[in-house]
Design a protein around this motif. Sequence first.
Motif, PDB file in Angstrom:
ATOM      1  N   LEU A   1     -62.035 -12.854 -46.407  1.00 17.51           N
ATOM      2  CA  LEU A   1     -60.954 -12.867 -45.424  1.00 17.51           C
ATOM      3  C   LEU A   1     -60.934 -11.542 -44.677  1.00 17.51           C
ATOM      4  CD1 LEU A   1     -58.364 -14.055 -44.126  1.00 17.51           C
ATOM      5  CD2 LEU A   1     -57.079 -13.029 -46.014  1.00 17.51           C
ATOM      6  N   CYS A   2     -60.991 -11.618 -43.343  1.00 19.30           N
ATOM      7  CA  CYS A   2     -60.855 -10.436 -42.483  1.00 19.30           C
ATOM      8  C   CYS A   2     -59.804 -10.737 -41.439  1.00 19.30           C
ATOM      9  CB  CYS A   2     -62.187 -10.088 -41.818  1.00 19.30           C
ATOM     10  SG  CYS A   2     -62.051  -8.778 -40.571  1.00 19.30           S
ATOM     11  N   LEU A   3     -58.732  -9.953 -41.419  1.00 19.86           N
ATOM     12  CA  LEU A   3     -57.677 -10.086 -40.418  1.00 19.86           C
ATOM     13  C   LEU A   3     -57.529  -8.754 -39.701  1.00 19.86           C
ATOM     14  CD1 LEU A   3     -54.923 -12.167 -42.289  1.00 19.86           C
ATOM     15  CD2 LEU A   3     -56.517 -12.937 -40.523  1.00 19.86           C
ATOM     16  N   ARG A   4     -58.217  -8.652 -38.543  1.00 16.54           N
ATOM     17  CA  ARG A   4     -58.173  -7.420 -37.753  1.00 16.54           C
ATOM     18  C   ARG A   4     -57.896  -7.762 -36.282  1.00 16.54           C
ATOM     19  NH1 ARG A   4     -61.320  -3.354 -40.493  1.00 16.54           N
ATOM     20  NH2 ARG A   4     -60.995  -2.022 -38.698  1.00 16.54           N
ATOM     21  N   PRO A   5     -56.773  -8.470 -35.988  1.00 10.61           N
ATOM     22  CA  PRO A   5     -56.473  -8.797 -34.589  1.00 10.61           C
ATOM     23  C   PRO A   5     -56.058  -7.555 -33.811  1.00 10.61           C
ATOM     24  CG  PRO A   5     -54.635  -9.401 -35.975  1.00 10.61           C
ATOM     25  CD  PRO A   5     -55.721  -8.930 -36.896  1.00 10.61           C
ATOM     26  N   LYS A   6     -55.970  -7.684 -32.472  1.00 11.65           N
ATOM     27  CA  LYS A   6     -55.601  -6.571 -31.611  1.00 11.65           C
ATOM     28  C   LYS A   6     -54.336  -6.911 -30.821  1.00 11.65           C
ATOM     29  CE  LYS A   6     -59.069  -3.598 -32.183  1.00 11.65           C
ATOM     30  NZ  LYS A   6     -60.091  -3.387 -31.165  1.00 11.65           N
ATOM     31  N   ASN A   7     -53.657  -5.860 -30.338  1.00 12.88           N
ATOM     32  CA  ASN A   7     -52.539  -6.042 -29.423  1.00 12.88           C
ATOM     33  C   ASN A   7     -53.065  -6.571 -28.093  1.00 12.88           C
ATOM     34  OD1 ASN A   7     -50.987  -4.679 -31.423  1.00 12.88           O
ATOM     35  ND2 ASN A   7     -51.577  -2.709 -30.514  1.00 12.88           N
ATOM     36  N   ILE A   8     -52.313  -7.447 -27.453  1.00 11.81           N
ATOM     37  CA  ILE A   8     -52.797  -8.014 -26.196  1.00 11.81           C
ATOM     38  C   ILE A   8     -52.668  -7.012 -25.048  1.00 11.81           C
ATOM     39  CG2 ILE A   8     -50.647  -9.098 -25.385  1.00 11.81           C
ATOM     40  CD1 ILE A   8     -52.553 -11.616 -24.843  1.00 11.81           C
ATOM     41  N   THR A   9     -51.729  -6.071 -25.129  1.00  9.69           N
ATOM     42  CA  THR A   9     -51.630  -4.947 -24.186  1.00  9.69           C
ATOM     43  C   THR A   9     -51.214  -3.713 -24.971  1.00  9.69           C
ATOM     44  OG1 THR A   9     -49.269  -5.057 -23.593  1.00  9.69           O
ATOM     45  CG2 THR A   9     -50.759  -6.578 -22.445  1.00  9.69           C
ATOM     46  N   ASN A  10     -51.116  -2.586 -24.289  1.00 11.69           N
ATOM     47  CA  ASN A  10     -50.671  -1.350 -24.931  1.00 11.69           C
ATOM     48  C   ASN A  10     -49.163  -1.166 -24.876  1.00 11.69           C
ATOM     49  OD1 ASN A  10     -53.282  -0.549 -25.619  1.00 11.69           O
ATOM     50  ND2 ASN A  10     -53.614   0.441 -23.634  1.00 11.69           N
ATOM     51  N   LEU A  11     -48.438  -2.118 -24.296  1.00 10.75           N
ATOM     52  CA  LEU A  11     -46.986  -2.018 -24.222  1.00 10.75           C
ATOM     53  C   LEU A  11     -46.374  -2.112 -25.611  1.00 10.75           C
ATOM     54  CD1 LEU A  11     -46.251  -4.317 -21.134  1.00 10.75           C
ATOM     55  CD2 LEU A  11     -46.460  -1.817 -21.188  1.00 10.75           C
ATOM     56  N   ALA A  12     -45.261  -1.400 -25.805  1.00  6.98           N
ATOM     57  CA  ALA A  12     -44.595  -1.397 -27.104  1.00  6.98           C
ATOM     58  C   ALA A  12     -44.182  -2.809 -27.515  1.00  6.98           C
ATOM     59  CB  ALA A  12     -43.380  -0.475 -27.064  1.00  6.98           C
ATOM     60  N   MET A  13     -43.776  -3.629 -26.545  1.00  9.68           N
ATOM     61  CA  MET A  13     -43.320  -4.981 -26.864  1.00  9.68           C
ATOM     62  C   MET A  13     -44.447  -5.891 -27.346  1.00  9.68           C
ATOM     63  SD  MET A  13     -42.799  -6.726 -23.100  1.00  9.68           S
ATOM     64  CE  MET A  13     -41.781  -5.387 -22.489  1.00  9.68           C
ATOM     65  N   ASP A  14     -45.700  -5.477 -27.173  1.00  9.77           N
ATOM     66  CA  ASP A  14     -46.828  -6.290 -27.591  1.00  9.77           C
ATOM     67  C   ASP A  14     -47.520  -5.768 -28.840  1.00  9.77           C
ATOM     68  OD1 ASP A  14     -46.616  -8.184 -25.515  1.00  9.77           O
ATOM     69  OD2 ASP A  14     -47.695  -6.871 -24.125  1.00  9.77           O
ATOM     70  N   GLN A  15     -46.933  -4.770 -29.499  1.00 11.47           N
ATOM     71  CA  GLN A  15     -47.554  -4.207 -30.689  1.00 11.47           C
ATOM     72  C   GLN A  15     -47.438  -5.184 -31.858  1.00 11.47           C
ATOM     73  OE1 GLN A  15     -49.247  -1.091 -30.431  1.00 11.47           O
ATOM     74  NE2 GLN A  15     -48.786  -1.769 -28.340  1.00 11.47           N
ATOM     75  N   LEU A  16     -48.570  -5.539 -32.436  1.00 15.43           N
ATOM     76  CA  LEU A  16     -48.559  -6.465 -33.565  1.00 15.43           C
ATOM     77  C   LEU A  16     -47.913  -5.819 -34.793  1.00 15.43           C
ATOM     78  CD1 LEU A  16     -52.128  -8.069 -33.375  1.00 15.43           C
ATOM     79  CD2 LEU A  16     -49.999  -8.859 -32.339  1.00 15.43           C
ATOM     80  N   ILE A  17     -47.237  -6.641 -35.574  1.00 15.64           N
ATOM     81  CA  ILE A  17     -46.604  -6.169 -36.806  1.00 15.64           C
ATOM     82  C   ILE A  17     -47.654  -6.133 -37.911  1.00 15.64           C
ATOM     83  CG2 ILE A  17     -44.841  -6.668 -38.527  1.00 15.64           C
ATOM     84  CD1 ILE A  17     -43.337  -8.214 -36.308  1.00 15.64           C
ATOM     85  N   ARG A  18     -47.826  -4.963 -38.485  1.00 14.08           N
ATOM     86  CA  ARG A  18     -48.768  -4.834 -39.599  1.00 14.08           C
ATOM     87  C   ARG A  18     -47.999  -4.911 -40.912  1.00 14.08           C
ATOM     88  NH1 ARG A  18     -53.781  -1.114 -38.635  1.00 14.08           N
ATOM     89  NH2 ARG A  18     -54.213  -1.435 -36.426  1.00 14.08           N
ATOM     90  N   PRO A  19     -48.472  -5.691 -41.865  1.00 13.23           N
ATOM     91  CA  PRO A  19     -47.751  -5.796 -43.136  1.00 13.23           C
ATOM     92  C   PRO A  19     -47.838  -4.497 -43.922  1.00 13.23           C
ATOM     93  CG  PRO A  19     -49.849  -6.925 -43.273  1.00 13.23           C
ATOM     94  CD  PRO A  19     -49.684  -6.520 -41.837  1.00 13.23           C
TER      95      PRO A  19
END
Length: 560
Positions: free
Chosen positions: A427-445
């Motif tokens: 299992l590899c889960l290394r997605p990226k944010n779609i933009t650099n905006l704060a509202m698009d920052q992915l939540i990391r567990p």
Amino acid sequence: MSNSTGTRGAARRVLNNAELTSIVFSFLKEAAILEAGGLPPEGNAVLRLPDTWTSQFASWASVSRAFFSASVDVLWENMSSVEPFFSTLLPADRETDGKPMTPLSYYLKGPTEEHWTRFKVYASRTKSLMLDKSSPGIEVGWLLYLMRKVDSDQPLFPSLKRLFLNSSDNLSLFVAFSVVPSLHLLRIELDGSDDDSCLALTTHLCEQGRRLTQLRLINPFQVRRDILFNISQLKSITSLYLCFDETVNLAMLESLESLERLVLAQKGTVSSDTELPTAVALEPSLTRTSALTKLEHLRVVGDGFAQYEIARQLSPSTLSTLHLDILPNEPYGHMALLSIVLTIHVTRNRRLTRLYAGCTSRGRRDADEIAHFREDTKYRNIRPLLTGLAELTSLEYLQIRGIPFLSLDIIGEVLGVIGRLSSLRTLCLRPKNITNLAMDQLIRPPIDILEAISRGSPQLRELDLNIDALAIEVPPLAEDFTSRSCLEKLTLNPQTHRGPAHGTAYKLALAQYLDRLFPQATVIGPPNRENFWEDITTMVAFTQGLRAQTLRSMPSGSVG
């Protein structure tokens, strides 16, 4: 005297034993292939033996008839040029420096029956042939002569199985057309503008290519509708590699009912005039029937829009492996389609064992192009994707790397369903944010998610995960916690690599925590100047080594 005569007679019988010689040479050939680095990937190139081995096989050809036959079988089986056949075996006219005239001609020494007999001896051994851009071509008159010499019952290369066509000169095309009936594999990589030759050849394939099972069309990649129609009529095809710059006609490939392996690789920019999917349009993509009932392996190299169109038109319901290589998108907004692409594939293909979706470069990230997708539920809602993933009970390998998502909790949501995937090993889960905006920052567990993974997915062998910045304190574990995890490799990518409170004591506590969760795993983290994760790796390895040594030193039967 009689003994020596008998010995020489026995030696002659051995040297002239064709069956025994063939067996010996098969082992020698394997050694030569090993020295060459092994066989090239199927359909990519002609095998080239090292010069030392070709010289040796050539010298053995003069030992006996059996050695000659076995040597020729090896030396002429895989040919990287057509020139030796038509300029040496058939004596072509020469320049004053001894090189063959270009294009080839035979005015000085027209080929005799003896020459043609020699040609047939060697050409009958060839199974793989490269027709590359070094082909000299041939004068038109002599080409007509060759055409009259070729008998449909006795083709030029009767044993040829694999042809690599890189040149559209008249001699190469003549050879290609003449060997079509015997081919099992054909790779075409012509100049980008030479689609007329490709059309003619694929038309001939439709008529005579009944044994063809593998086709790789690299160039021309601007595949015309008529060429694609010809390909769609090759009912014997089981493996197809096709480069494309338009997706509009790819649905034709559904007629290839014997297809087992399909690779589609985008070249250039795919037209994106088609409207983006709506909630109504998505349902037919999920439920449509597919004629590709034998397709098990699919790889798509393309941008977001091309990936969507192929998933919509071609995704079967029989895949065991799916490999998606995402190219940078222009316009960037089409990256929002990728979650829908994954949803279509995982919903339709319940027998997947391997799923890779990777994006090495997102290209120019334009936040303005994403704005109208952000509030659209069909792009943010990943519930259908999670539902599809949860049904992949045979999935052994899942890697999502570099893919941008609008759903901010994509990592946690996927981790929430992996407990149902009892066959999952990697299992590899290394997605990226779609933009650099704060509202698009992915939540990391947080790092304590690892305890849930250790408990819920003990069968995992490899785990590669984005996690949040390390907490000030290492999470506690219950005193009676005993890990059942079989994890062998743990790769962590935290938001930040080291905090101000993370000194030696913290490292020791973190190493102990990771070792208790995954007692068999090698731990890897991102490199940094303070060697923080290198120290963790060393500490975990030391603890595991000490434990193993202690167990070995204990009397047998004392380990409870």
